[in-house]
Design an enzyme around this catalytic site. Structure first.
Site, PDB file in Angstrom:
ATOM      1  N   CYS A  89      32.121  45.352  44.461  1.00  0.00           N
ATOM      2  CA  CYS A  89      33.044  44.999  43.532  1.00  0.00           C
ATOM      3  C   CYS A  89      32.892  46.136  42.393  1.00  0.00           C
ATOM      4  O   CYS A  89      31.919  45.955  41.795  1.00  0.00           O
ATOM      5  CB  CYS A  89      33.101  43.929  43.103  1.00  0.00           C
ATOM      6  N   LEU A 140      36.799  39.758  39.895  1.00  0.00           N
ATOM      7  CA  LEU A 140      36.350  38.458  40.878  1.00  0.00           C
ATOM      8  C   LEU A 140      36.897  36.942  40.351  1.00  0.00           C
ATOM      9  O   LEU A 140      36.020  36.147  40.452  1.00  0.00           O
ATOM     10  CB  LEU A 140      35.075  38.505  41.148  1.00  0.00           C
ATOM     11  N   GLY A 193      44.893  52.105  52.005  1.00  0.00           N
ATOM     12  CA  GLY A 193      46.093  52.998  52.173  1.00  0.00           C
ATOM     13  C   GLY A 193      46.984  52.782  53.345  1.00  0.00           C
ATOM     14  O   GLY A 193      47.834  53.493  53.756  1.00  0.00           O
ATOM     15  N   ASN A 199      30.200  40.952  50.065  1.00  0.00           N
ATOM     16  CA  ASN A 199      30.871  42.020  49.404  1.00  0.00           C
ATOM     17  C   ASN A 199      29.997  42.779  48.492  1.00  0.00           C
ATOM     18  O   ASN A 199      29.375  42.157  47.550  1.00  0.00           O
ATOM     19  CB  ASN A 199      32.010  41.395  48.451  1.00  0.00           C
TER      20      ASN A 199
END
Length: 314
Positions: free
Chosen positions: A133, A74, A253, A130
């Site tokens: 992480c 981060l 992806g 978030n």
């Protein structure tokens, strides 16, 4: 027959569903400007902490044959830096679609303080919390602790009234999809973002007989083609389990129009690109937009809504 990629998300209209994944090409105001001026439909800031963070020691990001491994930790310029940027951009471009703003505190209290700062500001965009992480040593992913996730969201929504989504780690078990969806359905969330990188993978340099990233003895988050099947599964699992008001952002992806089509078919409303953006730069958005349009036109679709979420079973 021309395909339109116009995307309605919450109360906003975007030219297309593509955006960067937080963490990629969004550290500095220059990078954010490049995103804003690219063909991306939207963009999101680097996940912010209270103060500037240098992150983990380098090397911490390596491109590998089918994707990437990273243990960034981060790194960011701190919330004030990004808040100043988005507020200035709102003022200078009042008709531009809403900006996404990412926060990632090191604790519940830090997350609450970051969100209070956003709540008290004039920011009128969309906030992403978030909870996933995997690359901060000693800090487990909140969203793998279901009780802690619920406690966090209870405290957040006690005061936070602006649009808020959460970035989730990948889940691998139907029971976990069910438990997390049940928790998320209790709250006025705008969206979930699935997935963050698959945590704690290992890539080996056979020549050197060593790991390739320095932090955590080489363990890092895996992204790119390696993670697409897992990303699609998470998008589909949450699309079919969450209240329809809670949208899904698909991440993982995406390097071609075909990948984007698959995410949308699974139910994603917006699409974030990380590893391939890191490799190609912002020109990827123009390429992938054309590829998605070509697929849609070949299939006779004029809008994404005609096929979004309509994945067939056999």
């Amino acid at each position: 027959m021309t395909a339109s990629l116009t995307t309605k998300f919450l109360n906003n209209t975007y030219e297309n569903p593509f955006m960067n994944a937080s963490g990629v090409h969004c550290m500095t105001t220059q990078e954010l400007d490049e995103l804003a001026n690219s063909k991306a439909g939207a963009f999101i800031t680097k996940s912010a902490t209270t103060l500037e963070r240098e992150g983990n020691p380098e090397p911490r990001y390596i491109s590998v044959p089918l994707g990437s491994i990273n243990s960034m930790g981060l790194p960011n310029e701190g919330i004030d830096y990004y808040l100043s940027y988005v507020l200035n951009r709102q003022k200078n471009y009042p008709d531009a679609p809403a900006i996404f703003f990412s926060v990632a505190g090191m604790s519940i209290d830090e997350n609450l303080n970051l969100l209070r700062k956003i709540q008290d500001s004039e920011f009128n965009g969309i906030t992403e919390l978030n909870l996933s992480c995997p690359n901060v040593p000693g800090k487990p992913q909140v969203a793998y602790d279901f009780d802690l996730t619920k406690e966090t969201l209870e405290k957040v929504f006690a005061f936070f009234k602006k649009p808020l989504g959460v970035k989730l780690p990948p889940y691998f078990d139907f029971a976990h999809f069910d438990i997390m969806a049940k928790i998320l359905n209790e709250f006025p969330l705008a969206y979930v973002n699935s997935i963050n990188s698959i945590g704690n993978g290992l890539f080996i340099d056979v020549e050197k007989e060593s790991v390739v990233v320095k932090p955590k003895n080489g363990f890092g988050g895996i992204g790119g083609e390696y993670v697409k099947p897992t990303a699609l599964a998470n998008v589909r699992a949450f699309y079919t389990r969450l209240r329809p008001e809670i949208k899904v952002i698909g991440t993982g992806g995406i390097k071609s129009g075909k990948d984007a089509f698959e995410h949308l078919l699974c139910g994603a409303s917006m699409l974030q690109i990380g590893t391939e953006l890191q490799k190609e730069g912002v020109k990827i958005f123009e390429r992938i937009e054309k590829e998605l349009k070509d697929i849609m036109e070949a299939k006779g679709y004029t809008s994404i809504d005609q096929f979004r979420g309509k994945l067939n079973s056999i």
